[in-house]
Design a protein around this motif. Structure first.
Motif, PDB file in Angstrom:
ATOM      1  N   VAL A 185     -49.258  16.414 156.990  1.00  0.00           N
ATOM      2  CA  VAL A 185     -49.675  16.906 155.680  1.00  0.00           C
ATOM      3  C   VAL A 185     -50.813  17.910 155.856  1.00  0.00           C
ATOM      4  CG1 VAL A 185     -49.010  14.765 154.524  1.00  0.00           C
ATOM      5  CG2 VAL A 185     -51.366  15.048 155.337  1.00  0.00           C
ATOM      6  N   LYS A 186     -51.063  18.677 154.785  1.00  0.00           N
ATOM      7  CA  LYS A 186     -52.127  19.661 154.821  1.00  0.00           C
ATOM      8  C   LYS A 186     -53.084  19.430 153.664  1.00  0.00           C
ATOM      9  CE  LYS A 186     -53.030  24.662 154.917  1.00  0.00           C
ATOM     10  NZ  LYS A 186     -52.414  26.013 154.827  1.00  0.00           N
ATOM     11  N   ILE A 187     -54.372  19.296 153.987  1.00  0.00           N
ATOM     12  CA  ILE A 187     -55.424  19.188 152.982  1.00  0.00           C
ATOM     13  C   ILE A 187     -56.396  20.337 153.223  1.00  0.00           C
ATOM     14  CG2 ILE A 187     -57.257  17.756 152.008  1.00  0.00           C
ATOM     15  CD1 ILE A 187     -55.809  15.303 153.000  1.00  0.00           C
ATOM     16  N   MET A 188     -56.425  21.243 152.276  1.00  0.00           N
ATOM     17  CA  MET A 188     -57.188  22.492 152.436  1.00  0.00           C
ATOM     18  C   MET A 188     -56.670  23.232 153.664  1.00  0.00           C
ATOM     19  SD  MET A 188     -60.985  21.280 151.150  1.00  0.00           S
ATOM     20  CE  MET A 188     -61.591  22.979 151.077  1.00  0.00           C
ATOM     21  N   HIS A 189     -57.497  23.391 154.688  1.00  0.00           N
ATOM     22  CA  HIS A 189     -57.067  24.138 155.872  1.00  0.00           C
ATOM     23  C   HIS A 189     -56.741  23.213 157.046  1.00  0.00           C
ATOM     24  CE1 HIS A 189     -58.241  27.772 153.804  1.00  0.00           C
ATOM     25  NE2 HIS A 189     -59.479  27.315 153.647  1.00  0.00           N
ATOM     26  N   ASN A 190     -56.733  21.920 156.814  1.00  0.00           N
ATOM     27  CA  ASN A 190     -56.541  20.958 157.889  1.00  0.00           C
ATOM     28  C   ASN A 190     -55.152  20.333 157.847  1.00  0.00           C
ATOM     29  OD1 ASN A 190     -59.321  21.146 158.808  1.00  0.00           O
ATOM     30  ND2 ASN A 190     -59.874  19.956 157.000  1.00  0.00           N
ATOM     31  N   TRP A 203     -62.970  12.421 157.723  1.00  0.00           N
ATOM     32  CA  TRP A 203     -62.645  13.616 156.961  1.00  0.00           C
ATOM     33  C   TRP A 203     -63.463  13.730 155.671  1.00  0.00           C
ATOM     34  CZ3 TRP A 203     -60.135  17.065 159.591  1.00  0.00           C
ATOM     35  CH2 TRP A 203     -59.263  16.669 160.600  1.00  0.00           C
ATOM     36  N   PHE A 204     -64.398  12.839 155.471  1.00  0.00           N
ATOM     37  CA  PHE A 204     -65.203  12.889 154.243  1.00  0.00           C
ATOM     38  C   PHE A 204     -66.183  14.066 154.284  1.00  0.00           C
ATOM     39  CE2 PHE A 204     -68.952  11.841 151.724  1.00  0.00           C
ATOM     40  CZ  PHE A 204     -68.363  11.570 150.491  1.00  0.00           C
ATOM     41  N   PRO A 253     -59.298  17.628 146.988  1.00  0.00           N
ATOM     42  CA  PRO A 253     -58.321  18.726 146.954  1.00  0.00           C
ATOM     43  C   PRO A 253     -56.894  18.200 146.911  1.00  0.00           C
ATOM     44  CG  PRO A 253     -59.226  18.467 149.152  1.00  0.00           C
ATOM     45  CD  PRO A 253     -60.036  17.573 148.264  1.00  0.00           C
ATOM     46  N   LYS A 254     -55.980  19.052 146.486  1.00  0.00           N
ATOM     47  CA  LYS A 254     -54.570  18.682 146.484  1.00  0.00           C
ATOM     48  C   LYS A 254     -54.068  18.535 147.912  1.00  0.00           C
ATOM     49  CE  LYS A 254     -53.416  20.857 142.063  1.00  0.00           C
ATOM     50  NZ  LYS A 254     -52.549  21.846 141.369  1.00  0.00           N
ATOM     51  N   ILE A 255     -53.027  17.747 148.066  1.00  0.00           N
ATOM     52  CA  ILE A 255     -52.470  17.512 149.386  1.00  0.00           C
ATOM     53  C   ILE A 255     -51.055  18.081 149.439  1.00  0.00           C
ATOM     54  CG2 ILE A 255     -51.709  15.203 148.689  1.00  0.00           C
ATOM     55  CD1 ILE A 255     -52.219  14.304 151.581  1.00  0.00           C
ATOM     56  N   LEU A 256     -50.761  18.822 150.501  1.00  0.00           N
ATOM     57  CA  LEU A 256     -49.451  19.460 150.665  1.00  0.00           C
ATOM     58  C   LEU A 256     -48.575  18.589 151.550  1.00  0.00           C
ATOM     59  CD1 LEU A 256     -47.763  22.042 150.075  1.00  0.00           C
ATOM     60  CD2 LEU A 256     -48.589  22.946 152.254  1.00  0.00           C
ATOM     61  N   PHE A 257     -47.448  18.167 150.978  1.00  0.00           N
ATOM     62  CA  PHE A 257     -46.524  17.289 151.695  1.00  0.00           C
ATOM     63  C   PHE A 257     -45.100  17.682 151.343  1.00  0.00           C
ATOM     64  CE2 PHE A 257     -44.171  13.104 151.247  1.00  0.00           C
ATOM     65  CZ  PHE A 257     -43.791  13.062 152.573  1.00  0.00           C
ATOM     66  N   ASP A 288     -54.782   5.084 164.278  1.00  0.00           N
ATOM     67  CA  ASP A 288     -53.560   5.807 164.679  1.00  0.00           C
ATOM     68  C   ASP A 288     -53.214   6.998 163.786  1.00  0.00           C
ATOM     69  OD1 ASP A 288     -53.192   3.946 166.749  1.00  0.00           O
ATOM     70  OD2 ASP A 288     -52.066   2.618 165.415  1.00  0.00           O
ATOM     71  N   TYR A 289     -53.604   6.975 162.502  1.00  0.00           N
ATOM     72  CA  TYR A 289     -53.262   8.059 161.585  1.00  0.00           C
ATOM     73  C   TYR A 289     -54.511   8.524 160.838  1.00  0.00           C
ATOM     74  CZ  TYR A 289     -48.563   6.277 162.444  1.00  0.00           C
ATOM     75  OH  TYR A 289     -47.412   5.856 163.039  1.00  0.00           O
ATOM     76  N   ASP A 290     -54.384   9.693 160.224  1.00  0.00           N
ATOM     77  CA  ASP A 290     -55.480  10.216 159.401  1.00  0.00           C
ATOM     78  C   ASP A 290     -55.330   9.835 157.935  1.00  0.00           C
ATOM     79  OD1 ASP A 290     -56.824  11.773 161.494  1.00  0.00           O
ATOM     80  OD2 ASP A 290     -55.058  13.055 161.436  1.00  0.00           O
ATOM     81  N   VAL A 291     -54.084   9.731 157.478  1.00  0.00           N
ATOM     82  CA  VAL A 291     -53.830   9.516 156.061  1.00  0.00           C
ATOM     83  C   VAL A 291     -52.685   8.523 155.875  1.00  0.00           C
ATOM     84  CG1 VAL A 291     -53.264  10.616 153.858  1.00  0.00           C
ATOM     85  CG2 VAL A 291     -54.531  11.902 155.579  1.00  0.00           C
ATOM     86  N   ILE A 292     -52.826   7.643 154.870  1.00  0.00           N
ATOM     87  CA  ILE A 292     -51.729   6.789 154.418  1.00  0.00           C
ATOM     88  C   ILE A 292     -51.343   7.272 153.037  1.00  0.00           C
ATOM     89  CG2 ILE A 292     -50.993   4.465 153.807  1.00  0.00           C
ATOM     90  CD1 ILE A 292     -52.976   3.373 155.789  1.00  0.00           C
ATOM     91  N   LEU A 293     -50.174   7.861 152.903  1.00  0.00           N
ATOM     92  CA  LEU A 293     -49.723   8.435 151.639  1.00  0.00           C
ATOM     93  C   LEU A 293     -49.274   7.338 150.665  1.00  0.00           C
ATOM     94  CD1 LEU A 293     -47.634  11.419 153.023  1.00  0.00           C
ATOM     95  CD2 LEU A 293     -50.002  11.441 152.228  1.00  0.00           C
ATOM     96  N   ASN A 294     -49.196   7.707 149.409  1.00  0.00           N
ATOM     97  CA  ASN A 294     -48.745   6.786 148.374  1.00  0.00           C
ATOM     98  C   ASN A 294     -47.213   6.788 148.300  1.00  0.00           C
ATOM     99  OD1 ASN A 294     -48.171   5.958 145.379  1.00  0.00           O
ATOM    100  ND2 ASN A 294     -50.306   5.417 145.755  1.00  0.00           N
ATOM    101  N   SER A 295     -46.652   5.650 147.947  1.00  0.00           N
ATOM    102  CA  SER A 295     -45.187   5.525 147.894  1.00  0.00           C
ATOM    103  C   SER A 295     -44.556   6.496 146.899  1.00  0.00           C
ATOM    104  CB  SER A 295     -44.796   4.093 147.523  1.00  0.00           C
ATOM    105  OG  SER A 295     -45.305   3.750 146.240  1.00  0.00           O
TER     106      SER A 295
END
Length: 229
Positions: free
Chosen positions: A139-144, A170-171, A198-202, A218-225
């Protein structure tokens, strides 16, 4: 031969409902009640094409399945929607062909179809609600660009918006505290802080979500179902 129009309509509604649900379950999508209603109305209308003695209108019945699929399935992923519509169209044609070839025209078929519809609903309500499935994604959050998982077990919502969990590292100042939320973990309930951000691109789609920071391994983000719907 006597044809009872009311029984034909009822049978057609049950069969169309069962097939629309089947495709939705296979592709792990949901159909809203009004989308299902529109699709079933189109299917019922298509029955009139068998009655009207107008040649060109009669031939339209062969493409009504496409309009039913387009009405029922509105996933934001164009290719997935295309596959769902085509799948419904094919299974519908296969079903009609089977009726003609094997001359199925009795009450037992109606009862079997009703039972099949019930089984499909049970599968959707029980299996997909309780089974937690995790998919690794980027996923992409801003430039990351961050490594994430789409967790079907994360149903956390805050004031109608989905909450994603993100690693503390990432805070920064782009996230603003808005309140607390009680969430259920594996063994207990925990009060967590909720932030705007910010919005998240997925999957080429921008989602407006809320964030909760935690020590994720192990991961940076856990997305919502809901982001996988």
């Amino acid at each position: 031969m006597i044809v009872y129009l009311d029984l034909v309509i009822i049978t057609n509604l049950i069969v169309d409902y069962a097939f629309l649900k089947t495709i939705a379950v296979i592709y792990k999508e949901k159909i809203k009640w009004y989308q299902m209603l529109i699709a079933l109305l189109i299917g019922t209308f298509s029955l009139l094409l068998f009655i009207l003695p107008i040649k060109y209108l009669y031939n339209l019945r062969y493409i009504m399945g496409i309009f039913m699929g387009l009405s029922a399935y509105n996933t934001p992923k164009p290719m997935k929607r295309f596959l769902m519509v085509i799948s419904f169209y094919i299974i519908n044609l296969f079903f009609i062909g089977s009726l003609v070839i094997f001359k199925i025209n009795n009450l037992w078929f109606l009862l079997m179809t009703m039972l099949y519809s019930i089984i499909i609903i049970v599968i959707e309500k029980v299996m997909y609600k309780k089974l937690k499935i995790k998919h690794e994604v980027l996923v992409k959050i801003m430039h990351n660009y961050l490594h994430a998982i789409l967790d079907t077990g994360n149903h956390c919502m805050y004031k109608g918006k989905p909450v994603v969990f993100i690693n503390h590292k990432w805070f920064d100042n782009n996230y603003q505290f808005v309140g607390f939320k009680m969430v259920k973990t594996v063994n207990q309930q925990e009060l967590v802080k909720i932030y705007t951000g910010p919005k998240i691109l997925f999957n080429d789609i921008e989602f407006e979500v809320l964030y909760s920071f935690s020590n994720i391994e192990d991961y940076d983000v856990i997305l919502n179902s809901t982001m996988g719907e």
